[in-house]
Design a protein around this motif. Structure first.
Motif, PDB file in Angstrom:
ATOM      1  N   ARG A  49       0.306  -1.786  -7.188  1.00  0.00           N
ATOM      2  CA  ARG A  49      -0.505  -2.883  -7.760  1.00  0.00           C
ATOM      3  C   ARG A  49      -0.954  -3.718  -6.295  1.00  0.00           C
ATOM      4  O   ARG A  49      -2.287  -3.905  -6.503  1.00  0.00           O
ATOM      5  CB  ARG A  49       0.361  -3.849  -8.638  1.00  0.00           C
ATOM      6  CG  ARG A  49      -0.280  -4.999  -9.024  1.00  0.00           C
ATOM      7  CD  ARG A  49      -1.487  -4.486  -9.833  1.00  0.00           C
ATOM      8  NE  ARG A  49      -1.094  -4.014 -11.113  1.00  0.00           N
ATOM      9  CZ  ARG A  49      -0.709  -4.382 -12.097  1.00  0.00           C
ATOM     10  NH1 ARG A  49      -0.568  -5.630 -12.400  1.00  0.00           N
ATOM     11  NH2 ARG A  49      -0.206  -3.898 -13.275  1.00  0.00           N
ATOM     12  N   GLU A  50      -0.163  -3.756  -5.332  1.00  0.00           N
ATOM     13  CA  GLU A  50      -0.829  -4.369  -4.106  1.00  0.00           C
ATOM     14  C   GLU A  50      -1.971  -3.377  -3.682  1.00  0.00           C
ATOM     15  O   GLU A  50      -2.994  -4.019  -3.213  1.00  0.00           O
ATOM     16  CB  GLU A  50       0.341  -4.512  -3.270  1.00  0.00           C
ATOM     17  CG  GLU A  50       1.376  -5.588  -3.635  1.00  0.00           C
ATOM     18  CD  GLU A  50       2.536  -5.659  -2.574  1.00  0.00           C
ATOM     19  OE1 GLU A  50       2.977  -6.636  -2.428  1.00  0.00           O
ATOM     20  OE2 GLU A  50       2.905  -4.270  -2.146  1.00  0.00           O
ATOM     21  N   SER A  51      -1.680  -2.310  -3.714  1.00  0.00           N
ATOM     22  CA  SER A  51      -3.029  -1.459  -2.940  1.00  0.00           C
ATOM     23  C   SER A  51      -4.045  -1.443  -4.024  1.00  0.00           C
ATOM     24  O   SER A  51      -5.171  -1.600  -3.317  1.00  0.00           O
ATOM     25  CB  SER A  51      -2.484  -0.038  -3.095  1.00  0.00           C
ATOM     26  OG  SER A  51      -1.267   0.110  -1.913  1.00  0.00           O
ATOM     27  N   GLU A  52      -4.043  -1.351  -5.104  1.00  0.00           N
ATOM     28  CA  GLU A  52      -5.129  -1.763  -5.999  1.00  0.00           C
ATOM     29  C   GLU A  52      -5.954  -2.900  -5.843  1.00  0.00           C
ATOM     30  O   GLU A  52      -6.969  -2.868  -5.912  1.00  0.00           O
ATOM     31  CB  GLU A  52      -4.799  -1.698  -7.502  1.00  0.00           C
ATOM     32  CG  GLU A  52      -4.211  -0.164  -7.977  1.00  0.00           C
ATOM     33  CD  GLU A  52      -3.639  -0.210  -9.319  1.00  0.00           C
ATOM     34  OE1 GLU A  52      -3.671  -1.297 -10.003  1.00  0.00           O
ATOM     35  OE2 GLU A  52      -3.215   0.886  -9.819  1.00  0.00           O
ATOM     36  N   ILE A  53      -4.902  -4.134  -5.792  1.00  0.00           N
ATOM     37  CA  ILE A  53      -5.889  -5.419  -5.594  1.00  0.00           C
ATOM     38  C   ILE A  53      -6.724  -5.207  -4.090  1.00  0.00           C
ATOM     39  O   ILE A  53      -7.752  -5.819  -4.136  1.00  0.00           O
ATOM     40  CB  ILE A  53      -4.735  -6.383  -5.565  1.00  0.00           C
ATOM     41  CG1 ILE A  53      -4.140  -6.522  -6.954  1.00  0.00           C
ATOM     42  CG2 ILE A  53      -5.460  -7.910  -5.116  1.00  0.00           C
ATOM     43  CD1 ILE A  53      -2.932  -7.516  -7.148  1.00  0.00           C
ATOM     44  N   LEU A  54      -6.017  -4.757  -3.151  1.00  0.00           N
ATOM     45  CA  LEU A  54      -6.599  -4.767  -1.791  1.00  0.00           C
ATOM     46  C   LEU A  54      -7.916  -3.658  -1.772  1.00  0.00           C
ATOM     47  O   LEU A  54      -8.801  -4.144  -1.153  1.00  0.00           O
ATOM     48  CB  LEU A  54      -5.444  -4.395  -0.955  1.00  0.00           C
ATOM     49  CG  LEU A  54      -4.470  -5.391  -0.484  1.00  0.00           C
ATOM     50  CD1 LEU A  54      -3.291  -4.733   0.510  1.00  0.00           C
ATOM     51  CD2 LEU A  54      -5.050  -6.542   0.312  1.00  0.00           C
ATOM     52  N   PHE A  55      -7.589  -2.892  -2.473  1.00  0.00           N
ATOM     53  CA  PHE A  55      -9.021  -1.725  -2.441  1.00  0.00           C
ATOM     54  C   PHE A  55     -10.004  -2.544  -3.215  1.00  0.00           C
ATOM     55  O   PHE A  55     -11.149  -2.459  -2.976  1.00  0.00           O
ATOM     56  CB  PHE A  55      -8.544  -0.680  -3.099  1.00  0.00           C
ATOM     57  CG  PHE A  55      -9.596   0.587  -3.334  1.00  0.00           C
ATOM     58  CD1 PHE A  55      -9.832   1.241  -2.291  1.00  0.00           C
ATOM     59  CD2 PHE A  55     -10.118   0.689  -4.756  1.00  0.00           C
ATOM     60  CE1 PHE A  55     -11.223   1.925  -2.262  1.00  0.00           C
ATOM     61  CE2 PHE A  55     -11.462   1.546  -4.339  1.00  0.00           C
ATOM     62  CZ  PHE A  55     -11.579   2.423  -3.402  1.00  0.00           C
TER      63      PHE A  55
END
Length: 266
Positions: A49-55
């Motif tokens: 989820r964190e990776s999705e938000i940053l991307f």
């Protein structure tokens, strides 16, 4: 702005604290010790989820920066701060509700105590208070060529363009070539008069209009036959090229000399 001037700007508290707020989550999440303590995890790695938000954040910043015409490092930072801070806010709340509340308080305090530094360099810009004052000035002396910027204080593209327009006014201003600005957010009747959409979704902000002999002769951005706004990048060089500002300057300068000779002969 040169790299040296950009670097001086970056040393101002507004940029220092906003950079810190913009990368706070990434630093805390990836730093061993801090990460283990704050997030109660063994490995300091982003989850899905964190990776999705940053991307998603990276995509938004790239798209919005292009739309606002950001052309310098400072412009890119200014236009991206709000998105990076909102992303950090979401990430902090995702990690822990209390940390999200703390970040929100810091976010609000920084916004109140450290507003974005306004341009403080030299300029020769005349500010008009409504379309009536502009029309009066245009008709008062028709020998003067006017370069008018229609803007709003809340639009990022207008904020980015302000120092560019100020420098142009300082470099090119003459008795017969003048620069002015009018806030169509504060004076919407001016926007209506000159067909400039001042809504939050408008692609016409800023708009530069050149007046000669009291009449509009050119503007940017242009609008095509279908009513669609043709994208224009508001850099200093593009403004000079689009309006042939060097040629206009020479013509106005020569006309001033001719008028001065006539006055002497009389």
């Amino acid at each position: 702005m040169s790299f040296k001037e950009d670097f001086k700007q970056l040393l101002k508290p507004y940029y220092i604290f906003n950079v810190i707020l913009s990368i706070s989550y990434i630093i805390c999440r990836k730093t061993p010790g801090i990460c283990n303590y704050l997030f109660s995890v063994e490995e300091c790695e982003f989850d899905g989820r964190e990776s999705e938000i940053l991307f998603f954040l990276i995509i938004v910043i790239m798209v919005r920066s292009r739309k606002t015409g950001s052309v310098t490092m400072i412009n890119y930072l200014s236009s991206s701060f709000i998105y990076t801070k909102v992303a950090n806010l979401i990430l902090w709340f995702y990690a822990d509700f209390i940390m999200g509340i703390v970040y929100t308080i810091i976010f609000i305090l920084m916004g109140l105590l450290l507003p974005e530094p306004a341009y403080s360099g030299p300029d020769k810009v005349i500010y008009f208070h409504g379309h009536n004052s502009l029309e009066e000035e245009l008709s008062r002396d028709k020998r003067v060529v006017w370069v008018i910027a229609f803007y709003t204080v809340w639009n990022p593209a207008c904020a980015n363009f302000a120092p560019i327009f100020a420098k142009l006014s300082s470099d090119y201003c003459l008795d017969t070539l003048k620069f002015g600005k009018i806030d169509v957010g504060r004076y919407p009747e001016a926007g209506a008069k000159y067909r400039i959409n001042d809504s939050s979704m408008s692609k016409q902000l800023p708009t530069i209009v050149v007046f000669k002999e009291g009449k509009e002769i050119d503007r940017r951005p242009l609008i095509d036959s279908k009513g669609k706004v043709i994208k224009f990048l508001f850099s200093g060089e593009n403004i000079k090229a689009a309006f042939d500002l060097n040629g206009v300057y020479e013509n106005c300068k020569n006309s001033t000399k001719v008028n001065a000779k006539h006055l002497k002969s009389d």
